[in-house]
Design a protein around this motif. Structure first.
Motif, short mmCIF file in Angstrom:
data_model
loop_
_atom_site.label_atom_id
_atom_site.label_comp_id
_atom_site.label_asym_id
_atom_site.label_seq_id
_atom_site.Cartn_x
_atom_site.Cartn_y
_atom_site.Cartn_z
N LYS A 123 66.74 78.94 -8.15
CA LYS A 123 68.01 78.73 -9.10
C LYS A 123 69.02 78.29 -8.60
N TYR A 124 69.31 78.61 -7.23
CA TYR A 124 70.57 78.36 -6.75
C TYR A 124 70.65 76.77 -6.03
N ASN A 125 69.00 76.19 -5.94
CA ASN A 125 69.08 75.00 -5.14
C ASN A 125 69.95 73.64 -5.53
N GLU A 126 69.82 73.38 -6.91
CA GLU A 126 70.44 72.36 -7.27
C GLU A 126 72.04 72.44 -6.96
N PHE A 127 72.75 73.53 -7.49
CA PHE A 127 73.97 73.94 -7.18
C PHE A 127 74.51 73.85 -5.77
N GLU A 128 73.37 74.37 -5.02
CA GLU A 128 73.99 74.30 -3.43
C GLU A 128 73.87 73.04 -2.91
N GLU A 129 72.62 72.13 -3.39
CA GLU A 129 72.64 70.72 -3.03
C GLU A 129 73.66 69.87 -3.35
N ASN A 130 74.36 70.05 -4.47
CA ASN A 130 75.29 69.24 -5.03
C ASN A 130 76.69 69.52 -4.38
#
Length: 440
Positions: A123-130
């Motif tokens: 659930k952290y992935n998209e936030f972290e990538e952006n």
């Protein structure tokens, strides 16, 4: 050959000219919204994973500590927690003379610790990538970008190792034996859940000397004598449930903060996930930080200090809960004179005295008052998405007082539990402001 060398030299001159300075890329990267977003994402995962309020406070404390330590060298005014927190030392240092993007290191540290302490890490992935894409597009030089991520990772690993020594793993799976004696806590409907974190008092404190350093006085002794202090408090809870005003009911619902509410409809049972009280107070901190336009460093200072207050206050409160093991109003009322009575809020699965909400809210409010000022009026819409409404308060302390009495309006705490919990929380918050030095 000369033409090739000329083009080669020209290329490196062009690259050198294009390299952005910290001041240039800092116009984008020094934005506290990235930090606020990371805290919000952590809260989302904590809600999704259904961590109990004490465990959530532990997660917040280590995540914000890592973020703070990775950011602290960005501003000469601030001090590390090394040597201040119990057993916390030898924190990795940045290489002298090298350039770092500290906001990037800070977010990296926070997210790595978050992933180590929560379950649903995807659930952290998209936030972290952006976020990383934003920092790259802001012009952070590649060497600075890599160095900053490495530094954030070093801080995170240090904090993760520190967390392993706080006795949390040793308390997993330990059970509590219900006494089944008059006046002692027993599980309550509808889920009759096992005692929540009965050994939380053994978790290592960060800054307090002991879990009972600010212990509340003993509660009124259990008694069915209708002239006793206990019975009078019990009847106050019962009478409020019958006569509570619309505002009292609204206040109880607003501050519910029950991470796992069991609903029963006929033969069907289902649960609702909601924010923990710690997450609620960190969201209030965000409201104050954004309202006062605080910098990234000032913001992580507040998040870290509020998280520390939550951590210490939960340990202190749980120490008293499982010392006094006081019975909940619902149990006595059902057994003695009204078997159909149900409190407005669902009774949580642990002893009554003293109110954890009252303790942690008062401690948090003292920290925010010390860092953001007294009489700071704000509107709290934290739990609007969960159907709990919006309320305005004239100060952080007034909000904490409202939260404290809301537990009595909700039918789950006696007056003494609310008031003595709040008194203990105030002392914890004031002590932390005095002892923990974040600034030179």
């Amino acid at each position: 050959m000369k033409k090739v060398l000329f083009l080669f030299a020209a290329f490196f001159v062009f690259v050198a000219c294009e390299r952005k300075t910290p001041e240039e890329y800092g116009k984008i990267t020094n934005n506290p919204e990235y930090l606020h977003g990371a805290i919000d994402k952590l809260t989302d995962v904590i809600i999704h994973d259904i961590f109990s309020p004490p465990v959530a406070s532990r997660i917040y404390s280590y995540c914000t500590l890592a973020s703070y330590e990775a950011m602290v060298h960005s501003d000469d005014r601030f001090l590390s927690m090394a040597g201040q927190f119990n057993g916390f030392d030898n924190v990795p240092q940045p290489v002298e003379g090298e350039e770092y993007c500290y906001p990037l290191a800070s977010i990296k540290a926070l997210l790595l610790v978050a992933k180590s302490q929560t379950f649903t890490i995807d659930k952290y992935n998209e936030f972290e990538e952006n976020l990383y894409k934003d920092f790259q597009e802001a012009g952070v030089p590649s060497d600075v970008y890599d160095r900053s991520l490495e530094y954030g990772e070093a801080i995170a690993n240090h904090v993760i190792e520190y967390a392993k020594g706080d006795n949390y793993p040793q308390t997993r799976g330990l059970r509590y034996t219900v006494k089944n004696e008059p006046g002692y806590w027993v599980p309550t409907p509808p889920q009759y859940g096992d005692a929540m974190e009965p050994y939380w008092e053994t978790i290592r404190l960060l800054a307090l000397d002991s879990a009972d350093q600010f212990a509340p006085p003993p509660p009124p002794p259990y008694s069915l004598d209708k002239s006793s202090p206990f019975w009078k408090e019990l009847m106050e809870v019962y009478n409020i449930s019958k006569t509570k005003t619309e505002e009292q009911e609204s206040m109880a619902w607003f501050w519910d903060d029950n991470a796992f509410v069991m609903n029963v409809q006929g033969h069907v049972m289902f649960a609702n996930k909601k924010m923990t009280p710690g997450g609620h107070w960190l969201a209030i901190a965000k409201t104050g930080l954004k309202g006062q336009k605080k910098s990234t460093m000032e913001s992580i200072e507040t998040y870290m200090m509020v998280s520390t207050a939550l951590h210490e206050a939960f340990i202190s409160s749980w120490k008293e809960k499982y010392r006094s093991e006081k019975i909940r109003p619902e149990t006595v009322i059902n057994a003695e004179f009204d078997s159909d009575w149900v409190p407005y809020l669902q009774t949580p699965p642990f002893p009554e005295y003293a109110s954890g909400h009252s303790t942690i809210s008062a401690a948090s409010a003292e920290i925010m008052t010390g860092l953001l000022g007294d009489n700071y009026a704000f509107t709290d819409s934290t739990e609007f998405p969960y159907g709990h409404g919006v309320k305005s308060f004239p100060s952080f302390r007034e909000a904490a007082t409202a939260c404290s009495y809301s537990r009595m309006y909700g039918g789950i705490h006696y007056r003494s539990g609310c008031e003595q919990g709040q008194a203990a929380g105030i002392k914890i918050g004031q002590y932390l402001l005095e002892k923990v030095k974040t600034r030179k």
